[in-house]
Design a protein around this motif. Structure first.
Motif, PDB file in Angstrom:
ATOM      1  N   UNK A 231      94.542   9.158-113.080  1.00  0.00           N
ATOM      2  CA  UNK A 231      95.720   9.776-112.459  1.00  0.00           C
ATOM      3  C   UNK A 231      95.470  10.077-110.974  1.00  0.00           C
ATOM      4  N   UNK A 232      94.279  10.606-110.652  1.00  0.00           N
ATOM      5  CA  UNK A 232      94.034  10.998-109.253  1.00  0.00           C
ATOM      6  C   UNK A 232      94.022   9.771-108.332  1.00  0.00           C
ATOM      7  N   UNK A 233      93.512   8.650-108.853  1.00  0.00           N
ATOM      8  CA  UNK A 233      93.523   7.426-108.032  1.00  0.00           C
ATOM      9  C   UNK A 233      94.958   6.967-107.773  1.00  0.00           C
ATOM     10  N   UNK A 234      95.781   7.060-108.813  1.00  0.00           N
ATOM     11  CA  UNK A 234      97.180   6.649-108.664  1.00  0.00           C
ATOM     12  C   UNK A 234      97.871   7.534-107.635  1.00  0.00           C
ATOM     13  N   UNK A 235      97.615   8.851-107.718  1.00  0.00           N
ATOM     14  CA  UNK A 235      98.276   9.799-106.812  1.00  0.00           C
ATOM     15  C   UNK A 235      97.866   9.519-105.364  1.00  0.00           C
ATOM     16  N   UNK A 236      96.575   9.278-105.132  1.00  0.00           N
ATOM     17  CA  UNK A 236      96.091   9.039-103.766  1.00  0.00           C
ATOM     18  C   UNK A 236      96.604   7.696-103.224  1.00  0.00           C
ATOM     19  N   UNK A 237      96.629   6.707-104.117  1.00  0.00           N
ATOM     20  CA  UNK A 237      96.933   5.345-103.646  1.00  0.00           C
ATOM     21  C   UNK A 237      98.422   5.081-103.495  1.00  0.00           C
ATOM     22  N   UNK A 238      99.272   5.882-104.137  1.00  0.00           N
ATOM     23  CA  UNK A 238     100.699   5.529-104.229  1.00  0.00           C
ATOM     24  C   UNK A 238     101.373   5.494-102.859  1.00  0.00           C
ATOM     25  N   UNK A 239     101.994   4.367-102.493  1.00  0.00           N
ATOM     26  CA  UNK A 239     102.667   4.289-101.183  1.00  0.00           C
ATOM     27  C   UNK A 239     103.841   5.274-101.125  1.00  0.00           C
ATOM     28  N   UNK A 240     104.033   5.910 -99.959  1.00  0.00           N
ATOM     29  CA  UNK A 240     105.057   6.964 -99.858  1.00  0.00           C
ATOM     30  C   UNK A 240     106.473   6.440-100.132  1.00  0.00           C
ATOM     31  N   UNK A 241     106.743   5.193 -99.772  1.00  0.00           N
ATOM     32  CA  UNK A 241     108.117   4.687 -99.916  1.00  0.00           C
ATOM     33  C   UNK A 241     108.505   4.300-101.343  1.00  0.00           C
TER      34      UNK A 241
END
Ligand code: SAM
Length: 270
Positions: A231-241
């Motif tokens: 989950x933490x990797x997804x949260x950090x990596x997720x593009x803002x748009x």
């Protein structure tokens, strides 16, 4: 005309004269080309191509049909009939060194997806330029669907990573003998792999797409989590748009590549 057929081999022979010419025409100028036909059957399309292309290689699994065609084209050395299972045949090995070939076929419907995957593989190594292929309408709709529409899924994304897809025309069951239970659609695929342009490696991105589309009901993040991405990797990596609740089915391939890059960067920093 009712022809002897083996339903198990997907033998629904094309009997619509205009359609078989339209399929051959959709290949464009093939006078200098090598064309590989998948499942020539009784030769409805083969016959037209034989006089148009430089070399025609037709792959037919049915022994009796392969023998019939070998006899019929015995005086046309540019036509080669090979009795073989297309899925066990290395298409690349049939393409002359340093050239590309084109594919044509009224495909046996029971193995359409596997044939498409084999075409994408040969397309990604630069062995194929174009394919004009007929398949069940429902499958063609999925292959050519754009993101956000109901039929868009893994098959569409995979196809569109490898080729520009054009939906040419659809035929009713009466165009075939015996008539199948479904309508059939002809697609033209112009192979143009997008991996380099999107800056992704083919094997890694293919596997990322499989994980992303694993379950249609789930959001993309949930599918990736189920595939083992923390989950933490997804949260950090997720593009803002990109909305965190987006489903893979609603995203363009550019957006999918953006997420893939994000995850790669996070992993490398770890
Ligand atoms: N091209 C012909 C036409 O349009 O009338 C025949 C098309 S029919 C839908 C599909 C053809 O694929 C049949 O001739 C069938 O025997 C052949 N076929 C089925 N499975 C095959 C396989 N695994 N490899 C090669 N040919 C196969």
């Amino acid at each position: 005309m009712q022809m002897k057929h083996k339903p198990k081999l997907g033998q629904n022979f094309l009997v619509d004269d205009r359609a078989r010419h339209a399929i051959a025409d959709a290949l464009g100028d093939i006078s200098k080309r090598t064309v590989i036909e998948i499942g020539p059957g009784h030769g409805a399309i083969t016959e037209i191509l034989a006089t148009r292309c430089r070399k025609l290689i037709a792959l037919e699994l049915d022994r009796a049909l392969a023998a019939e065609l070998t006899f019929r084209f015995r005086n046309q050395p540019q036509v080669q009939i090979i009795e073989t299972d297309v899925l066990k045949t290395d298409l690349r090995a049939l393409v002359p060194e340093g050239e590309t070939a084109d594919i044509v076929g009224n495909l046996p419907y029971y193995i359409t997806s596997d044939i498409l995957l084999s075409l994408f593989n040969a397309g990604s190594t630069g062995h194929l330029a174009r394919a004009v292929v007929m398949m069940q309408r429902e499958v063609a709709v999925r292959v050519s669907a754009a993101p956000g529409v109901r039929d868009y899924g893994l098959l569409s994304a995979t196809a569109q990573m490898h080729a520009r897809v054009e939906n040419l025309f659809t035929l009713p069951p009466s165009a075939f003998s015996p008539p199948p239970d479904v309508h059939s659609t002809v697609l033209r695929l112009d192979f143009a792999p997008r991996f380099a342009e999107l800056g992704v490696d083919a094997a890694g991105f293919d596997s990322f797409l499989k994980k992303s589309f694993a379950q249609k009901r789930k959001t993309l993040q949930n599918n990736l989590r189920a595939a083992g991405i923390p989950v933490d990797q997804l949260a950090t990596a997720w593009p803002t748009g990109i909305p965190t609740l987006a489903r893979a089915e609603s995203l363009t391939l550019n957006q999918m590549a953006e997420i893939y890059h994000g995850l790669d960067t996070v992993k490398m920093k770890k």
